[in-house]
Design a protein around this motif. Structure first.
Motif, short mmCIF file in Angstrom:
data_model
loop_
_atom_site.label_atom_id
_atom_site.label_comp_id
_atom_site.label_asym_id
_atom_site.label_seq_id
_atom_site.Cartn_x
_atom_site.Cartn_y
_atom_site.Cartn_z
N UNK A 1 60.93 -25.27 -54.70
CA UNK A 1 60.23 -24.52 -53.64
C UNK A 1 60.13 -22.98 -53.87
N UNK A 2 58.86 -22.38 -53.39
CA UNK A 2 59.15 -20.80 -53.34
C UNK A 2 59.68 -20.38 -52.09
N UNK A 3 60.62 -19.61 -52.39
CA UNK A 3 61.35 -18.79 -51.21
C UNK A 3 61.35 -17.31 -51.37
N UNK A 4 61.27 -16.80 -50.25
CA UNK A 4 61.37 -15.41 -49.84
C UNK A 4 62.67 -15.13 -48.90
N UNK A 5 63.46 -14.21 -49.42
CA UNK A 5 64.57 -14.00 -48.38
C UNK A 5 64.65 -12.46 -48.24
N UNK A 6 64.53 -12.01 -47.03
CA UNK A 6 64.44 -10.92 -46.58
C UNK A 6 65.63 -10.16 -46.21
N UNK A 7 66.27 -9.24 -47.02
CA UNK A 7 67.63 -8.41 -46.84
C UNK A 7 68.48 -9.31 -48.05
N UNK A 8 69.22 -8.19 -48.43
CA UNK A 8 70.14 -8.60 -49.49
C UNK A 8 71.71 -8.22 -49.39
N UNK A 9 72.11 -8.36 -47.90
CA UNK A 9 73.56 -8.33 -47.73
C UNK A 9 74.31 -9.59 -48.10
N UNK A 10 75.25 -9.88 -47.41
CA UNK A 10 76.17 -10.98 -47.85
C UNK A 10 75.39 -12.24 -47.61
N UNK A 11 74.59 -12.42 -46.59
CA UNK A 11 74.11 -13.53 -46.18
C UNK A 11 72.77 -13.62 -47.41
N UNK A 12 71.94 -12.67 -47.26
CA UNK A 12 70.70 -12.61 -48.10
C UNK A 12 70.99 -12.93 -49.58
N UNK A 22 70.13 -24.14 -57.03
CA UNK A 22 69.38 -25.47 -56.91
C UNK A 22 68.18 -25.66 -57.44
N UNK A 23 67.57 -24.53 -58.25
CA UNK A 23 66.38 -24.80 -58.98
C UNK A 23 64.97 -24.38 -58.35
N UNK A 24 65.39 -23.68 -56.99
CA UNK A 24 64.48 -23.21 -56.23
C UNK A 24 63.84 -21.79 -56.96
N UNK A 25 62.59 -21.04 -56.72
CA UNK A 25 62.21 -20.01 -57.05
C UNK A 25 62.27 -18.92 -55.79
N UNK A 26 63.29 -17.90 -56.22
CA UNK A 26 63.47 -17.16 -55.18
C UNK A 26 63.17 -15.75 -55.17
N UNK A 27 62.49 -14.92 -54.12
CA UNK A 27 62.25 -13.57 -54.33
C UNK A 27 63.10 -12.88 -53.08
N UNK A 28 63.91 -11.96 -53.61
CA UNK A 28 64.62 -11.48 -52.35
C UNK A 28 64.29 -9.98 -52.28
N UNK A 29 63.92 -9.68 -50.99
CA UNK A 29 63.33 -8.49 -50.62
C UNK A 29 64.30 -7.20 -49.82
N UNK A 30 64.16 -6.32 -50.21
CA UNK A 30 65.06 -5.13 -49.71
C UNK A 30 64.49 -3.68 -49.70
N UNK A 62 65.03 -17.12 -64.79
CA UNK A 62 63.79 -16.67 -63.87
C UNK A 62 63.54 -17.34 -62.75
N UNK A 63 64.75 -17.73 -62.17
CA UNK A 63 64.45 -18.32 -60.96
C UNK A 63 64.80 -17.45 -59.70
N UNK A 64 65.38 -16.13 -60.07
CA UNK A 64 65.32 -15.16 -59.10
C UNK A 64 64.83 -13.77 -59.55
N UNK A 65 64.49 -13.21 -58.37
CA UNK A 65 63.78 -11.67 -58.92
C UNK A 65 64.05 -10.86 -57.43
N UNK A 66 64.34 -9.59 -57.61
CA UNK A 66 64.32 -8.76 -56.35
C UNK A 66 63.13 -7.90 -56.27
N UNK A 67 62.92 -7.35 -55.22
CA UNK A 67 61.78 -6.55 -55.14
C UNK A 67 61.62 -5.72 -53.75
N UNK A 68 61.01 -4.81 -53.82
CA UNK A 68 60.40 -4.14 -52.47
C UNK A 68 59.30 -4.47 -52.03
N UNK A 69 58.44 -5.10 -52.56
CA UNK A 69 57.12 -5.68 -52.27
C UNK A 69 57.10 -6.81 -51.41
N UNK A 70 57.45 -6.66 -50.05
CA UNK A 70 57.36 -8.01 -49.06
C UNK A 70 56.31 -8.56 -49.17
#
Length: 424
Positions: A1-12, A22-30, A62-70
């Motif tokens: 599943x494609x997931x977007x996570x806004x915030x990269x602190x302890x929780x994010x 778990x095999x999901x494609x994650x983009x975390x944003x900060x 290639x299941x995770x990347x971080x970006x500033x592009x929300x």
């Protein structure tokens, strides 16, 4: 599943790495470019056991990347998690500015999106916040209807700092607050990979579960500390009492370690926020307020004992072992060491301190403290206080030392020339 996570602190970050594992494609944003670059280079911006290894595995796959592009992250996502901080205001109430801003940004990005998406609030917010604050913002900025054009869920986190990643991967329970059945079902499908009970309920109930849980555990700590204070005056070992109590399955032994009290980013903030929310609805939460008051006073009892053994504090050198609010983290937020060191400095005490992880963070608040390269150096003082039970403190030689202990370190109790426990 494609997931977007806004915030990269302890929780994010824990959620990002955990979902990716778990095999999901994650983009975390900060919005912090430096944090984004660190994450993409495989360098966690926070200290958390096991984080670096799993982060790099997710990057390699290639299941995770971080970006500033929300906007781009939202466009690809099926589920969006808002995980930004909700700090405490001076009056104890919750500061929603960051989570509201995140909701505005997500809402604007949803405006240009056609696919059905579930926006999930994972930040800790007081009951009715998602319903009364977040949903109206999302609807206004997106021009769409919640529950029809997009879904909304509330998914509280139950992570312990120092064990946040393991807690995320192996949760006691997963709580899903849902605006409607479709929203909850989609989030439940994402969570089915976790071996945990999944509990679905209303949005406000899910918000309250977080506060009720943390308030109960905080009060359990305050309770055993009060029992310890009573036991000390009666010359009773509170740890013997707590051990026997813990065999009662209704009580359990967890969070029954008497000592210098709780700290960190969750318990103090969440209990005070629930107190403030209660007063907003004209209810006086007397039990919660008493627990907070006891916790604030608890570590200062160590200074009373210190004065008794040193005959006063002015001009003395006092060592402090442990600055983080608990072992396994570099977090000093609401740490008992903060108030203790502050009082020592006001009393013109020369303070020597050591912590294996938290000295850099503590130095920002107290630059005048002498920070030692080792725990052994700290013991070269008129007396030493034990405020965090790091494992390495169990290897020190306490013979000939004056020790005031806030964490019941057995080796110090056995070896110290003068030993006094805070409430035993």
């Amino acid at each position: 599943m494609e997931i977007c996570i806004v915030g990269t602190g302890y929780v994010g970050l824990s959620a990002s790495v955990g979902f990716a594992s778990k095999g999901n494609s994650v983009t975390c944003v900060d919005i912090d470019k430096e944090k984004v670059e660190k994450i993409n280079q495989g360098e966690p911006p926070i200290y958390e056991k096991g984080m670096e290894k799993l982060l790099n595995e997710a990057l390699d796959q290639e299941l995770l990347k971080a970006t500033t592009d929300l906007e781009t992250a939202v466009e690809k996502a099926t589920i969006i998690f808002i995980t930004v901080g909700t700090p405490m205001k001076e009056d104890g109430s919750i500061d929603l500015s960051k989570v509201k801003q995140a909701a505005e940004d997500v809402g604007k990005a949803l405006k240009e999106k056609d696919d059905y998406t579930v926006v999930t609030v994972k930040s800790t917010v007081v009951p009715r916040t998602t319903r009364d604050e977040i949903i109206p913002i999302l609807e206004k900025k997106s021009g769409k209807d919640a529950g029809k054009d997009f879904g909304v869920c509330m998914n509280p986190e139950f992570l312990r700092e120092g064990k946040a990643l393991s807690d995320f991967l192996d949760p006691d329970r997963i709580v899903i607050g849902e605006l409607d059945e479709k929203s909850g079902k989609l989030l439940e499908n994402l969570c089915k990979d976790f071996d945990s009970p999944i509990l679905r309920m209303g949005l406000s109930s899910a918000e309250m579960v977080k506060y009720a849980s943390n308030s109960f555990l905080a009060n359990k700590i305050s309770f055993i500390n009060e029992i310890g204070n009573i036991c000390k005056k009666l010359e009773i070992d509170v740890y013997e009492v707590a051990e026997a109590m813990g065999h009662d399955e209704r009580i359990s032994p967890r969070f029954l370690r008497a000592g210098a009290g709780y700290g960190g980013s969750c318990f103090p903030k969440d209990v005070r926020a629930l107190i403030a929310k209660s007063k907003d609805i004209s209810y006086e939460p007397e039990l919660l307020e008493s627990g907070v008051s006891l916790n604030e006073d608890q570590p200062l009892k160590m200074l009373e004992l210190l004065k008794e053994h040193l005959g006063g504090l002015e001009g003395k050198t006092v060592g402090v072992l442990g600055l983080a609010f608990k072992p396994g983290t570099d977090d000093i937020r609401e740490s008992p060491a903060l108030d203790v060191v502050n009082v020592l400095l006001e009393e013109n005490v020369e303070v020597k301190a050591y912590d294996p992880k938290a000295m850099d963070n503590f130095r920002e608040r107290f630059p005048d403290v002498e920070y030692c390269d080792s725990a052994e150096e700290v013991l070269d003082s008129d007396a030493a206080l034990i405020l965090t039970d790091w494992g390495e403190f169990g290897d020190l030689d306490y013979s000939g030392k004056v020790i005031i202990d806030g964490r019941r370190l057995e080796k110090a109790e056995e070896e110290a020339d003068v030993y006094e426990g805070i409430c035993w």
